[in-house]
Motif scaffolding. Structure first.
Motif, PDB file in Angstrom:
ATOM      1  N   ARG A  10       0.828  -1.208   0.000  1.00  0.00           N
ATOM      2  CA  ARG A  10       0.000   0.000   0.000  1.00  0.00           C
ATOM      3  C   ARG A  10       0.863   1.258   0.000  1.00  0.00           C
ATOM      4  O   ARG A  10       0.565   2.238  -0.699  1.00  0.00           O
ATOM      5  N   THR A  11       1.949   1.248   0.759  1.00  0.00           N
ATOM      6  CA  THR A  11       2.861   2.385   0.729  1.00  0.00           C
ATOM      7  C   THR A  11       3.427   2.569  -0.674  1.00  0.00           C
ATOM      8  O   THR A  11       3.555   3.693  -1.178  1.00  0.00           O
ATOM      9  N   ASN A  12       3.734   1.451  -1.324  1.00  0.00           N
ATOM     10  CA  ASN A  12       4.278   1.507  -2.676  1.00  0.00           C
ATOM     11  C   ASN A  12       3.275   2.108  -3.655  1.00  0.00           C
ATOM     12  O   ASN A  12       3.634   2.941  -4.493  1.00  0.00           O
ATOM     13  N   ILE A  13       2.003   1.721  -3.558  1.00  0.00           N
ATOM     14  CA  ILE A  13       1.015   2.222  -4.514  1.00  0.00           C
ATOM     15  C   ILE A  13       0.723   3.696  -4.262  1.00  0.00           C
ATOM     16  O   ILE A  13       0.496   4.470  -5.203  1.00  0.00           O
ATOM     17  N   ASP A  14       0.737   4.125  -3.005  1.00  0.00           N
ATOM     18  CA  ASP A  14       0.562   5.547  -2.712  1.00  0.00           C
ATOM     19  C   ASP A  14       1.725   6.361  -3.278  1.00  0.00           C
ATOM     20  O   ASP A  14       1.534   7.481  -3.771  1.00  0.00           O
ATOM     21  N   ASP A  15       2.926   5.792  -3.226  1.00  0.00           N
ATOM     22  CA  ASP A  15       4.086   6.482  -3.779  1.00  0.00           C
ATOM     23  C   ASP A  15       4.017   6.530  -5.301  1.00  0.00           C
ATOM     24  O   ASP A  15       4.397   7.526  -5.918  1.00  0.00           O
ATOM     25  N   LEU A  16       3.518   5.458  -5.920  1.00  0.00           N
ATOM     26  CA  LEU A  16       3.304   5.476  -7.375  1.00  0.00           C
ATOM     27  C   LEU A  16       2.299   6.563  -7.750  1.00  0.00           C
ATOM     28  O   LEU A  16       2.482   7.280  -8.742  1.00  0.00           O
ATOM     29  N   MET A 421       1.692  -4.392  -8.669  1.00  0.00           N
ATOM     30  CA  MET A 421       2.710  -3.348  -8.669  1.00  0.00           C
ATOM     31  C   MET A 421       3.795  -3.666  -7.643  1.00  0.00           C
ATOM     32  O   MET A 421       4.987  -3.454  -7.894  1.00  0.00           O
ATOM     33  N   ALA A 422       3.402  -4.199  -6.493  1.00  0.00           N
ATOM     34  CA  ALA A 422       4.401  -4.620  -5.497  1.00  0.00           C
ATOM     35  C   ALA A 422       5.227  -5.779  -6.029  1.00  0.00           C
ATOM     36  O   ALA A 422       6.460  -5.816  -5.876  1.00  0.00           O
ATOM     37  N   HIS A 423       4.559  -6.741  -6.671  1.00  0.00           N
ATOM     38  CA  HIS A 423       5.282  -7.891  -7.224  1.00  0.00           C
ATOM     39  C   HIS A 423       6.312  -7.444  -8.266  1.00  0.00           C
ATOM     40  O   HIS A 423       7.444  -7.951  -8.292  1.00  0.00           O
ATOM     41  N   LEU A 424       5.933  -6.513  -9.150  1.00  0.00           N
ATOM     42  CA  LEU A 424       6.856  -6.059 -10.187  1.00  0.00           C
ATOM     43  C   LEU A 424       8.076  -5.385  -9.572  1.00  0.00           C
ATOM     44  O   LEU A 424       9.222  -5.653  -9.973  1.00  0.00           O
ATOM     45  N   THR A 425       7.853  -4.524  -8.611  1.00  0.00           N
ATOM     46  CA  THR A 425       8.968  -3.819  -7.981  1.00  0.00           C
ATOM     47  C   THR A 425       9.921  -4.795  -7.320  1.00  0.00           C
ATOM     48  O   THR A 425      11.151  -4.691  -7.456  1.00  0.00           O
ATOM     49  N   ARG A 426       9.378  -5.770  -6.623  1.00  0.00           N
ATOM     50  CA  ARG A 426      10.218  -6.758  -5.953  1.00  0.00           C
ATOM     51  C   ARG A 426      10.950  -7.646  -6.966  1.00  0.00           C
ATOM     52  O   ARG A 426      12.106  -8.030  -6.756  1.00  0.00           O
ATOM     53  N   ALA A 427      10.282  -7.972  -8.058  1.00  0.00           N
ATOM     54  CA  ALA A 427      10.937  -8.789  -9.094  1.00  0.00           C
ATOM     55  C   ALA A 427      12.141  -8.045  -9.671  1.00  0.00           C
ATOM     56  O   ALA A 427      13.189  -8.662  -9.951  1.00  0.00           O
ATOM     57  N   ILE A 428      12.013  -6.721  -9.874  1.00  0.00           N
ATOM     58  CA  ILE A 428      13.126  -5.947 -10.389  1.00  0.00           C
ATOM     59  C   ILE A 428      14.264  -5.904  -9.374  1.00  0.00           C
ATOM     60  O   ILE A 428      15.444  -5.999  -9.732  1.00  0.00           O
ATOM     61  N   GLU A 429      13.930  -5.793  -8.086  1.00  0.00           N
ATOM     62  CA  GLU A 429      14.958  -5.894  -7.054  1.00  0.00           C
ATOM     63  C   GLU A 429      15.709  -7.214  -7.170  1.00  0.00           C
ATOM     64  O   GLU A 429      16.935  -7.265  -7.090  1.00  0.00           O
ATOM     65  N   GLY A 430      14.958  -8.294  -7.336  1.00  0.00           N
ATOM     66  CA  GLY A 430      15.588  -9.595  -7.497  1.00  0.00           C
ATOM     67  C   GLY A 430      16.486  -9.641  -8.718  1.00  0.00           C
ATOM     68  O   GLY A 430      17.590 -10.202  -8.684  1.00  0.00           O
ATOM     69  N   PHE A 431      16.031  -9.047  -9.812  1.00  0.00           N
ATOM     70  CA  PHE A 431      16.821  -8.995 -11.040  1.00  0.00           C
ATOM     71  C   PHE A 431      18.151  -8.269 -10.818  1.00  0.00           C
ATOM     72  O   PHE A 431      19.194  -8.708 -11.306  1.00  0.00           O
ATOM     73  N   TYR A 432      18.108  -7.155 -10.093  1.00  0.00           N
ATOM     74  CA  TYR A 432      19.340  -6.423  -9.831  1.00  0.00           C
ATOM     75  C   TYR A 432      20.337  -7.250  -9.010  1.00  0.00           C
ATOM     76  O   TYR A 432      21.541  -6.996  -9.056  1.00  0.00           O
TER      77      TYR A 432
END
Length: 434
Positions: A10-16, A421-432
């Motif tokens: 929820r914090t992530n979506i508010d920031d988006l 949206m949370a899943h995508l952000t975390r997946a990109i973290e994993g990719f990095y």
């Protein structure tokens, strides 16, 4: 290795939502990303300056028009992990001689930019934003500008077009000019914007160029029975820009020791083919990577080896199965809301994903402990394309196409889920981190 930093959806979506509101155009998106990176301790570099050896390590970014590239470098560099996205969205760009007067109505002349769902822009309160170039005392200066809701494209009443509900057809030249005043008001668009330029008013007579777009003025909103849906303009593709930006900042804050340089490349002009100096088909990313290689003192051969070992995650929005139009989708590959980001696959390489790239994304999602799901088009409904094939062709870098699932893509207002949206952000973290 696990991603131990806490993450609240929820914090992530508010920031988006805040990011979208601050980014009505590609220029504003690049500026807002730069502001956030600076606050996170990244240093801005200028393309006009010499980059010292320190550019290859630490946290830096560079802006080119409406595009931005940021990176977290490492002394142990062997390759790059690039998250590619784009800052532009379909819509309406202001024409030259923009102030139009029709039967006492003041209107704004516009061109269609990209492939918007035209009907979705009708009867919405629109804001106007972009950049102004001014010439003062022989010197050029660029200023950003953004308004509140000032205009509207009014639809013709059903009484005057009884067949509208059987098949609305809009003439791109005659039916889409917004109205923003009438009568004795001047209707001078540039004078109005000159008063509201960032940094203070400017003389409208000094304006010698402009790149201006209309954007939906409605704020992004969380909706749904359990606040699980997210409605917003420009999710294609600020969803990926924000996810990549958030992931890169979190990666930098975690202080991960890695042999990969983590990169966010947010290009402009994807919606019109990417063929520009700030688009993915242009030299921007290659320019930055070559300069980083030179900053490390690498040979040309070392640079090429590094590129051959690198991976680009091309993150652009994709399609969830539409419940009212399920027949338009593949009958067996059925992406669902909340099922995680989409791994986008196409036999004709409209998406760049191959078997090895699919494995890399699976590895990233496993590390991040998030689900993902595959997407492929119905054979009778040709898919669009992304910066993925362009980047793979331009650089020879292995590229994987992914993205968050949407409904109403290319509408003035699109729909996704808070969880995805949370899943995508975390997946990109994993990719990095892989």
């Amino acid at each position: 290795m696990t991603l131990s930093q806490t993450f609240d959806a929820r914090t992530n979506i508010d920031d988006l939502a805040a990011f979208v509101t601050a980014s009505p155009t590609s220029f504003h998106a690049a500026a807002e990303a730069a502001r956030r990176l600076t606050a996170a301790g990244f240093t801005e570099l200028s393309e006009q300056d010499a980059w010292g050896s320190t550019a290859a390590t630490g946290k830096h970014f560079v802006v080119r028009d409406g595009a931005i590239i940021a990176w977290v470098g490492t002394e142990a560099h062997e390759s790059y992990r690039v998250l590619g996205a784009h800052t532009d969205s379909p819509g309406f760009k202001v024409k030259p001689k923009s102030s139009v007067r029709t039967l006492t109505w003041n209107q704004v002349g516009v061109e269609v930019y990209g492939g918007p769902l035209l009907n979705s822009w009708l009867d919405r309160e629109l804001r106007l934003a972009g950049r102004l170039t001014v010439l003062v005392d022989g010197a050029l200066e660029t200023r950003l500008v953004a308004t509140g809701p000032i205009a509207r494209v009014p639809q013709l009443a059903i009484h005057l077009d009884r067949a509208a509900n059987e098949g609305l057809k809009l003439d791109k030249q005659g039916n889409l000019y917004p109205v923003w005043g009438f009568g004795d008001s001047t209707g001078d668009v540039l004078a109005y914007l000159a008063e509201r330029a960032e940094g203070g008013p400017i003389d409208p007579e000094t304006i010698v160029g402009y790149d201006l777009m209309f954007a939906d003025s409605a704020e992004p909103r969380v909706v749904g029975e359990n606040d699980e849906l997210f409605a917003s303009g420009r999710l294609d593709n600020l969803s990926s820009v924000h996810a990549g930006l958030t992931a890169l900042i979190r990666y930098a804050e975690a202080g991960v020791e890695s042999a990969q340089t983590a990169v966010l490349a947010a290009f402009d002009h994807e919606e019109i083919g990417s063929e520009s100096r700030s688009g993915a088909a242009g030299p921007f990313l290659e320019d930055v990577l070559v300069r980083l290689s030179e900053a490390r003192g690498d040979s040309a051969e070392a640079y090429r080896r590094s590129i051959s070992e690198s991976v680009c995650l091309s993150s652009d929005a994709g399609h969830l199965v539409h419940p009212n139009y399920a027949g338009h989708h593949d009958p067996t590959v059925r992406p669902v809301p909340g099922g995680g980001p989409l791994l986008k696959i196409n036999a004709n390489q409209r998406y760049a994903t191959d078997a090895v790239g699919a494995g890399i994304f699976a590895q990233a999602c496993a590390l991040a402990e998030v689900p993902y799901q595959e997407f492929v088009s119905n054979n009778n409904v040709p898919c669009g394309s992304t910066i993925g094939p362009i980047t793979a062709t331009r650089l020879g870098m292995r590229t994987v196409d992914v993205g968050v699932g949407l409904l109403s893509m290319h509408s003035a207002r699109e729909l996704t889920t808070v969880a995805d949206m949370a899943h995508l952000t975390r997946a990109i973290e994993g990719f990095y981190r892989i």
